[in-house]
Design a protein around this motif. Structure first.
Motif, PDB file in Angstrom:
ATOM      1  N   UNK A  14       0.845  -1.194   0.000  1.00  0.00           N
ATOM      2  CA  UNK A  14       0.000   0.000   0.000  1.00  0.00           C
ATOM      3  C   UNK A  14       0.880   1.244   0.000  1.00  0.00           C
ATOM      4  N   UNK A  15       0.519   2.220  -0.815  1.00  0.00           N
ATOM      5  CA  UNK A  15       1.231   3.506  -0.893  1.00  0.00           C
ATOM      6  C   UNK A  15       2.725   3.328  -1.140  1.00  0.00           C
ATOM      7  N   UNK A  16       3.072   2.347  -1.969  1.00  0.00           N
ATOM      8  CA  UNK A  16       4.459   2.126  -2.327  1.00  0.00           C
ATOM      9  C   UNK A  16       5.242   1.288  -1.331  1.00  0.00           C
ATOM     10  N   UNK A  17       4.593   0.901  -0.219  1.00  0.00           N
ATOM     11  CA  UNK A  17       5.285   0.165   0.833  1.00  0.00           C
ATOM     12  C   UNK A  17       4.782  -1.279   0.878  1.00  0.00           C
ATOM     13  N   UNK A  18       5.671  -2.235   0.659  1.00  0.00           N
ATOM     14  CA  UNK A  18       5.347  -3.647   0.861  1.00  0.00           C
ATOM     15  C   UNK A  18       5.625  -3.984   2.322  1.00  0.00           C
ATOM     16  N   UNK A  19       4.772  -4.791   2.922  1.00  0.00           N
ATOM     17  CA  UNK A  19       4.930  -5.142   4.332  1.00  0.00           C
ATOM     18  C   UNK A  19       4.876  -6.660   4.497  1.00  0.00           C
ATOM     19  N   UNK A  20       5.869  -7.177   5.203  1.00  0.00           N
ATOM     20  CA  UNK A  20       5.876  -8.587   5.596  1.00  0.00           C
ATOM     21  C   UNK A  20       5.859  -8.623   7.114  1.00  0.00           C
ATOM     22  N   UNK A  21       4.791  -9.165   7.683  1.00  0.00           N
ATOM     23  CA  UNK A  21       4.671  -9.281   9.141  1.00  0.00           C
ATOM     24  C   UNK A  21       4.677 -10.760   9.514  1.00  0.00           C
ATOM     25  N   UNK A  22       5.720 -11.196  10.213  1.00  0.00           N
ATOM     26  CA  UNK A  22       5.768 -12.582  10.666  1.00  0.00           C
ATOM     27  C   UNK A  22       4.617 -12.802  11.635  1.00  0.00           C
ATOM     28  N   UNK A  23       3.841 -13.847  11.429  1.00  0.00           N
ATOM     29  CA  UNK A  23       2.649 -14.066  12.253  1.00  0.00           C
ATOM     30  C   UNK A  23       2.411 -15.563  12.433  1.00  0.00           C
ATOM     31  N   UNK A  24       3.189 -16.130  13.334  1.00  0.00           N
ATOM     32  CA  UNK A  24       3.083 -17.556  13.643  1.00  0.00           C
ATOM     33  C   UNK A  24       3.075 -17.694  15.164  1.00  0.00           C
ATOM     34  N   UNK A  25       1.912 -17.494  15.783  1.00  0.00           N
ATOM     35  CA  UNK A  25       1.838 -17.490  17.254  1.00  0.00           C
ATOM     36  C   UNK A  25       2.334 -18.806  17.850  1.00  0.00           C
ATOM     37  N   UNK A  26       2.876 -18.741  19.095  1.00  0.00           N
ATOM     38  CA  UNK A  26       2.974 -17.521  19.905  1.00  0.00           C
ATOM     39  C   UNK A  26       4.308 -16.770  19.753  1.00  0.00           C
ATOM     40  N   UNK A  27       5.328 -17.366  19.124  1.00  0.00           N
ATOM     41  CA  UNK A  27       6.669 -16.784  19.150  1.00  0.00           C
ATOM     42  C   UNK A  27       7.254 -16.506  17.767  1.00  0.00           C
ATOM     43  N   UNK A  28       6.449 -16.705  16.711  1.00  0.00           N
ATOM     44  CA  UNK A  28       6.941 -16.522  15.343  1.00  0.00           C
ATOM     45  C   UNK A  28       8.201 -17.343  15.086  1.00  0.00           C
ATOM     46  N   UNK A  29       8.190 -18.580  15.560  1.00  0.00           N
ATOM     47  CA  UNK A  29       9.360 -19.445  15.403  1.00  0.00           C
ATOM     48  C   UNK A  29       9.586 -19.795  13.932  1.00  0.00           C
ATOM     49  N   UNK A  30      10.843 -20.001  13.586  1.00  0.00           N
ATOM     50  CA  UNK A  30      11.240 -20.213  12.194  1.00  0.00           C
ATOM     51  C   UNK A  30      11.452 -21.690  11.920  1.00  0.00           C
ATOM     52  N   UNK A  31      10.878 -22.170  10.825  1.00  0.00           N
ATOM     53  CA  UNK A  31      11.113 -23.528  10.346  1.00  0.00           C
ATOM     54  C   UNK A  31      11.128 -23.487   8.825  1.00  0.00           C
ATOM     55  N   UNK A  32      11.116 -24.630   8.184  1.00  0.00           N
ATOM     56  CA  UNK A  32      11.200 -24.661   6.727  1.00  0.00           C
ATOM     57  C   UNK A  32      10.021 -23.945   6.077  1.00  0.00           C
ATOM     58  N   UNK A  33       8.821 -24.198   6.572  1.00  0.00           N
ATOM     59  CA  UNK A  33       7.633 -23.577   5.986  1.00  0.00           C
ATOM     60  C   UNK A  33       7.696 -22.052   6.070  1.00  0.00           C
ATOM     61  N   UNK A  34       8.053 -21.535   7.243  1.00  0.00           N
ATOM     62  CA  UNK A  34       8.089 -20.076   7.398  1.00  0.00           C
ATOM     63  C   UNK A  34       9.219 -19.458   6.566  1.00  0.00           C
ATOM     64  N   UNK A  35      10.338 -20.163   6.451  1.00  0.00           N
ATOM     65  CA  UNK A  35      11.439 -19.651   5.626  1.00  0.00           C
ATOM     66  C   UNK A  35      11.034 -19.582   4.159  1.00  0.00           C
ATOM     67  N   UNK A  36      10.365 -20.628   3.675  1.00  0.00           N
ATOM     68  CA  UNK A  36       9.928 -20.649   2.279  1.00  0.00           C
ATOM     69  C   UNK A  36       8.886 -19.561   2.014  1.00  0.00           C
ATOM     70  N   UNK A  37       7.973 -19.348   2.958  1.00  0.00           N
ATOM     71  CA  UNK A  37       6.970 -18.305   2.771  1.00  0.00           C
ATOM     72  C   UNK A  37       7.609 -16.919   2.794  1.00  0.00           C
ATOM     73  N   UNK A  38       8.613 -16.742   3.639  1.00  0.00           N
ATOM     74  CA  UNK A  38       9.322 -15.466   3.677  1.00  0.00           C
ATOM     75  C   UNK A  38       9.998 -15.196   2.336  1.00  0.00           C
ATOM     76  N   UNK A  39      10.633 -16.206   1.789  1.00  0.00           N
ATOM     77  CA  UNK A  39      11.264 -16.055   0.481  1.00  0.00           C
ATOM     78  C   UNK A  39      10.227 -15.684  -0.581  1.00  0.00           C
ATOM     79  N   UNK A  40       9.083 -16.341  -0.531  1.00  0.00           N
ATOM     80  CA  UNK A  40       8.038 -16.072  -1.532  1.00  0.00           C
ATOM     81  C   UNK A  40       7.517 -14.645  -1.416  1.00  0.00           C
TER      82      UNK A  40
END
Length: 262
Positions: A14-40
């Motif tokens: 929106x308004x020229x700004x792309x936003x990526x908000x990690x949202x994997x409750x409760x701690x936004x922990x990182x695994x393969x799925x979240x890494x792949x989605x972040x890349x996408x």
């Protein structure tokens, strides 16, 4: 525009700004799925002609508590190597190859892999209640990966050794004083301060942002003997671009420039 086909993050432009908000409750922990989605999401922002700047943030009480240790429990060395190629190597490759600048807006806890995400960005704005930690030695009995490289260059070997070997977190204010982050703001001002910076960048030539960002990474470990010629070529090419000509004309005519990105 908001995309909803993500499970571990929220993505919008929106308004020229792309936003990526990690949202994997409760701690936004990182695994393969979240890494792949972040890349996408990163690649989606880079491909969107309406996106001029990207902001990374986290939902909940912090950016992320790092890699999910339960996810790693069954890993052997080969499994860990495969995951780290995805999370470390590919993430840095994608982020550094982006054509737009990236700002991390962080609050609360920022641990290990979350530090990888934050410090891979071009700028980091943190709240005064944020803290950063590298618990690889106490929690994984191993080094915190690329932070051995990052930290020594940013704050020196001895301060880096203390952070890495003890695993003790440091406050946002201390991180700022050490030169690890760009700015510290009160928690209630994080969104506005980050957006203000992002909108300022949106006013710049997209071509200039991309070329300057590329040059910064190119020069990062360049021998000084190669710097003058590289700088000469970069500035000369920019001078002949349409945006370069427009910048000079707008300055002389005292008007806002009209960028084409060429």
């Amino acid at each position: 525009m908001t995309e909803t086909n993500y499970k571990t993050l929220n993505y919008s432009v929106e308004s020229g700004i792309a936003r990526i908000e990690l949202d994997k409750p409760p701690l936004n922990l990182i695994d393969e799925e979240s890494a792949l989605e972040y890349h996408r999401a990163l690649q989606a922002a880079d491909a969107d002609e309406n996106a001029r700047v990207l902001i990374l943030s986290g939902a909940g009480k912090g950016l992320s508590a790092g890699v999910d240790l339960k996810y790693l429990m069954q890993f052997e060395s080969a499994d860990m190597e495969q995951f780290l190629r995805l999370f470390y190597v590919e993430t840095l490759k994608i982020v550094r190859g982006l054509s737009i600048p990236v700002i991390a807006a962080v609050h609360g806890y920022v641990r290990e892999g979350a530090c990888t995400l934050a410090f891979a960005c071009d700028m980091v704005i943190a709240t005064d209640d944020a803290d950063f930690g590298y618990p690889g030695v106490p929690n994984l009995a191993g080094p915190p990966g690329m932070h051995v490289w990052f930290l020594q260059r940013l704050i020196g070997r001895m301060r880096a050794a203390e952070l890495i070997l003890t695993g003790e977190p440091i406050s946002a204010q201390e991180a700022y004083q050490l030169g690890l982050i760009t700015r510290v703001v009160p928690a209630k001002e994080l969104a506005s301060a980050t957006e203000e910076l992002a909108l300022k960048l949106c006013q710049m030539s997209p071509l200039a942002l991309k070329r300057t960002r590329d040059l910064m990474y190119q020069m990062e470990d360049m021998p000084f003997k190669d710097v003058p010629e590289t700088a000469l070529q970069a500035l000369s090419a920019a001078f002949g671009s349409e945006d370069g000509k427009e910048a000079r004309a707008a300055f002389i005519e005292k008007r806002k420039p009209r960028w084409t990105g060429r």
